[in-house]
Design an enzyme around this catalytic site. Structure first.
Site, PDB file in Angstrom:
ATOM      1  N   GLN A 129       0.833  -1.201   0.000  1.00 34.91           N
ATOM      2  CA  GLN A 129       0.000   0.000   0.000  1.00 34.91           C
ATOM      3  C   GLN A 129       0.870   1.255   0.000  1.00 34.91           C
ATOM      4  OE1 GLN A 129      -3.064   0.325  -0.540  1.00 34.91           O
ATOM      5  NE2 GLN A 129      -4.146  -1.522   0.074  1.00 34.91           N
ATOM      6  N   GLU A 180      -1.805 -15.648  -3.868  1.00 38.06           N
ATOM      7  CA  GLU A 180      -1.268 -14.557  -4.687  1.00 38.06           C
ATOM      8  C   GLU A 180      -0.661 -15.141  -5.961  1.00 38.06           C
ATOM      9  OE1 GLU A 180       0.036 -11.267  -6.386  1.00 38.06           O
ATOM     10  OE2 GLU A 180      -1.082 -11.149  -4.514  1.00 38.06           O
ATOM     11  N   ASP A 185      -8.369  -8.245  -1.544  1.00 39.43           N
ATOM     12  CA  ASP A 185      -7.841  -6.914  -1.863  1.00 39.43           C
ATOM     13  C   ASP A 185      -7.247  -6.974  -3.263  1.00 39.43           C
ATOM     14  OD1 ASP A 185      -6.925  -4.344  -1.830  1.00 39.43           O
ATOM     15  OD2 ASP A 185      -5.300  -4.694  -0.403  1.00 39.43           O
ATOM     16  N   CYS A 224      -9.602  -0.626  -4.384  1.00 34.62           N
ATOM     17  CA  CYS A 224      -9.084   0.691  -4.749  1.00 34.62           C
ATOM     18  C   CYS A 224      -9.825   1.244  -5.952  1.00 34.62           C
ATOM     19  CB  CYS A 224      -7.584   0.614  -5.043  1.00 34.62           C
ATOM     20  SG  CYS A 224      -7.158  -0.512  -6.396  1.00 34.62           S
TER      21      CYS A 224
END
Length: 784
Positions: free
Chosen positions: A519, A569, A679, A707
């Site tokens: 971030q 991931e 996320d 986001c």
């Protein structure tokens, strides 16, 4: 039964002559709340219609101009053919003001076309090319001297076209011209005519011409802000880097927060509207959609917005482009517009409040070096050059809370990554340039007051057209000259074995590699992760899936509140960082998986291993399924980068052992509660991930961090709407998916979702990680 297309619907005159009743009109039926605009019009003209001569052969001008709400909701109307409202699109007439009922197919299509036209008009304006688009360097012509009064830009051209494609198109249309140019990746082309007559004829032919389902627009070309001799042109417009990067910087921070909160509210309303459209015919609308009327149309309650602890200089990662300013000066800074729109000017990051002074200083050092370099900077029009981009990453000190005035005081480590394209270059010359660049950075850092930290210098070699490089792009670690304190001469060199810096969140230390996601606002990220943990139903018996985990920040900060964390991931280097971060902080209840798509069978395997089987309806998978799960897990993980997965070991043991292995299996941790926190990057979740999350019945709680609220809306449509009876039904218009919006495409994919219990939005919160910009994070809690 499918409705007829708009083109097949009868005209207003045909409907009028065929649908006039021979007896009186009945009392108005009660409309639904979906017809607010139509209802208002119906009630508004009630008095006029009551005075109409009912026995006359001439009906009211509003007869059959609105759809019957009874008929639309229930499929029938007690008034039958006598109803003065239309029963379906076939009976619908045009209103006296030449408009259509906004709830009809014709009305929706007209509104969509109108909105599209308005949007196109807003997008099209004057276009300023800032580099070589107006230079005739393709052979022949006038050597780059163009009369802008005879020049135009063609907007909405296919981005795949090049100059030859544009010239072929112009010949096919019979357009005479002097000069034409088009670059791949742009939606605009440059066109110059010989004289005013050619210009007039060309505009008449090309204006509104349909190309790939888009209407061409003709735009004027703004002159360069500075001509080639350096003289300033007062007629040209100039946009600053501050306006391009931080468009809200001139607003007070309180006004910024209110604007962002209002934007998130609009997204929640959009979710409600599109979820209603995505519901299958014949199924009840979800309760949360019906309840949205009580909270102003929001899909769930908006709890508010959390402000950033640090408003100025908060970014810990900045990417500076190389190029030329509008004055033609070699510059390291930010682009002033989109390349697709023909803008390639780069301006220095002056007065950009989101950037630290340290990052700006390194950009200035790099710019000074490039002015002396023997290798060229990247040319976006020609897709050639050497120096492309400078990335500055910063690592903060642990436990240091700084204010906006001394934000740089918290920075402890700095990583510089220089992106280059080494194609067709001499290796010896490149090595010399790298050595001089490292020396320039080291000397510039020492010469600053106070001296700047410099921990890592790395080079990324990328050959693509865009500066966005793949995660596996080659990296080269460069040594940084270290000065002797007595003579200020470079006597030695710090030689690192790995390119890493460190940052801190919630008193945890995180190792960050050059391309790993972290971030950009560390202080606000702490509040973001705490919020996600508070909203999730966490406890010692919780199995937490951290999807799109990056370097493991979310899972590791919440590991002390759950029994087990499984991070998933697709970036192998990020997974390696996550494993390292768990070891650095002494956290043992986290496992990380490198998976390209997070396939459903991998999550099934993990659930089989860790979820309490005594409370699940899923039986033990047969050996064939285990073989399939093991094969999938092996394909998705890289054994050279990621440690072997526990699931693989479990599957192998199951295959090799008989019932004697049961006592060992019973000693493994089992969890009753399954929670997921996602996320994803700006494009949102992969469809396979959405399917995996939606179809696992043990997953009851989902916290979505986004986001890009636009993609959150799209993903929530698939997660929160009822399943269709048959997957893939009504799969018409598949070829048009490329032209669908994100919400429309999500509604299309929702039809193919396997039968499963949908989630429902519970509450949402905005978190401002990006002050002075239009962007902010959105957190939504979903459960079922």
């Amino acid at each position: 039964m499918t409705s007829p297309s708009v083109d097949e619907l009868p005209s207003a005159a045909e409907t009028l002559t065929s649908q006039i009743p021979s007896h009186t009109a009945p009392v108005d039926p009660i409309p639904s709340s979906n017809d607010a605009e139509a209802v208002g019009e119906k009630r508004k003209r009630d008095d006029d219609e009551k005075t109409t001569n009912l026995e006359s052969s001439t009906p009211s001008p509003w007869f059959k101009t609105s759809l019957c709400s009874y008929f639309r909701r229930q499929g029938s109307c007690s008034h039958g053919a006598a109803c003065k409202y239309a029963h379906g699109e076939n009976e619908l007439r045009q209103k006296p003001d030449n408009t259509w009922d906004p709830t009809s197919e014709r009305g929706k299509k007209a509104k969509m076309m109108s909105d599209s036209a308005v949007k196109e008009e807003e997008e099209v304006g004057d276009v300023m090319f800032t580099e070589e688009m107006m230079d005739d360097n393709d052979g022949g012509g006038d050597g780059g001297v163009h009369d802008l009064s005879l020049s135009k830009c063609l907007v909405h051209l296919p981005t795949k076209w090049q100059s030859d494609d544009l010239k072929t198109f112009l010949r096919e249309q019979g357009v005479e011209y002097k000069f034409a140019k088009k670059r791949r990746g742009m939606m605009v082309g440059f066109l110059t005519f010989e004289n005013a007559e050619q210009l007039k004829n060309g505009v008449e032919i090309l204006e509104g011409k349909n190309v790939n389902n888009k209407s061409l627009k003709i735009a004027d070309v703004l002159p360069r802000t500075f001509d080639k001799n350096g003289a300033k042109n007062p007629a040209a417009k100039l946009k600053s880097a501050r306006e391009a990067v931080t468009p809200l910087a001139d607003l007070s921070y309180a006004d910024q927060l209110e604007q962002k909160k209002a934007s998130i509210a609009q997204m929640l309303k959009k979710l409600t509207r599109n979820a209603r459209k995505a519901c299958p015919n014949g199924k009840s609308v979800p309760e949360w959609v019906l309840q949205s009327r009580e909270i102003g149309g929001l899909s769930c309650k908006l709890e508010g917005i959390i402000e950033s602890p640090l408003v100025n200089g908060y970014r810990n990662k900045c990417e500076f482009s190389t190029g030329y300013s509008v004055e033609g000066k070699l510059t390291v800074g930010f682009m002033l517009g989109n390349f697709s729109a023909g803008v390639t000017a780069v301006e220095e990051a002056v007065n950009c409040p989101n950037i630290s002074k340290l990052a700006c200083r390194y950009a200035s050092i790099f710019q000074s070096f490039l002015e002396k370099s023997r290798l060229p900077v990247w040319n976006r029009f020609k897709s050639c050059g050497f120096w492309r981009q400078l990335t500055v990453r910063e690592g903060s000190k642990p436990g240091v809370v700084s204010s906006d005035e001394d934000a740089d005081s918290r920075i402890a480590e700095v990583m510089l990554m220089v992106q280059v394209c080494s194609t067709d270059t001499d290796e010896a010359e490149v090595a010399t340039e790298f050595e001089e660049m490292a020396k320039a950075f080291a000397e510039g850092a020492r010469a600053s007051t106070p001296p700047l930290p410099l921990t890592v210098l790395v080079v990324q070699d990328h050959v693509g057209i865009s500066n966005v490089a793949p995660p596996d792009c080659p990296l080269r670690l460069l040594p940084i000259p270290v000065s002797d304190n007595g003579t200020h001469q470079d006597q030695s060199t710090n030689v690192l074995t790995e390119a890493r810096i460190h940052d801190h969140i919630n008193n945890l230390r995180f190792s960050i590699s050059p391309t790993a996601f972290f971030q950009v606002n560390t202080c606000a990220a702490e509040k973001l992760y705490s919020l996600a943990g508070d909203w999730a139903d966490l406890g010692p018996d919780t199995l937490l899936f951290d999807v799109c985990c990056g370097t493991g920040t979310i899972g590791l900060t919440l590991a002390h509140r759950v029994g087990m964390v499984i991070g998933i991931e697709m970036n192998a280097s990020a997974v390696s960082d996550a494993e390292r971060n768990a070891k650095i902080n002494g956290i043992s209840n986290c496992k990380f998986i490198c998976s390209k798509a997070c396939a459903e069978d991998v999550m099934s395997s993990l659930l089989t291993e860790y979820v309490d089987v005594s409370e699940t309806e899923e039986a033990k998978p047969p050996s064939d399924d285990l073989d399939k799960q093991n094969s999938s897990a092996e394909e998705m993980s890289n054994p050279e980068d990621v440690p072997p997965l526990n699931i693989q070991e479990a599957v192998q043991k199951t295959e090799q052992k008989d019932s004697s292995s049961e006592p060992e299996r019973s000693t493994k941790p089992q969890f009753k509660n399954v929670v997921a926190i996602v996320d994803p990057p700006r494009p949102g979740l992969h469809p396979d991930v959405i399917k995996a999350l939606r179809t696992h019945p043990r997953l009851k709680t989902l916290v979505y961090i986004s986001c890009n609220p636009e993609t959150l809306v799209a993903n929530a449509i698939e997660l929160c709407t009822p399943s269709f009876e048959k997957t893939g039904q009504e799969n018409k218009g598949y070829r048009r998916q490329s032209r669908m919006g994100t919400a429309a495409l999500a509604r299309h994919r929702a039809k193919k979702m396997p039968a499963s219990e949908p989630f429902k939005p519970v509450k949402a919160m905005a978190v401002d990680l990006f002050p002075h910009t239009d962007h902010c994070e959105m957190v939504m809690l979903l459960n079922r």
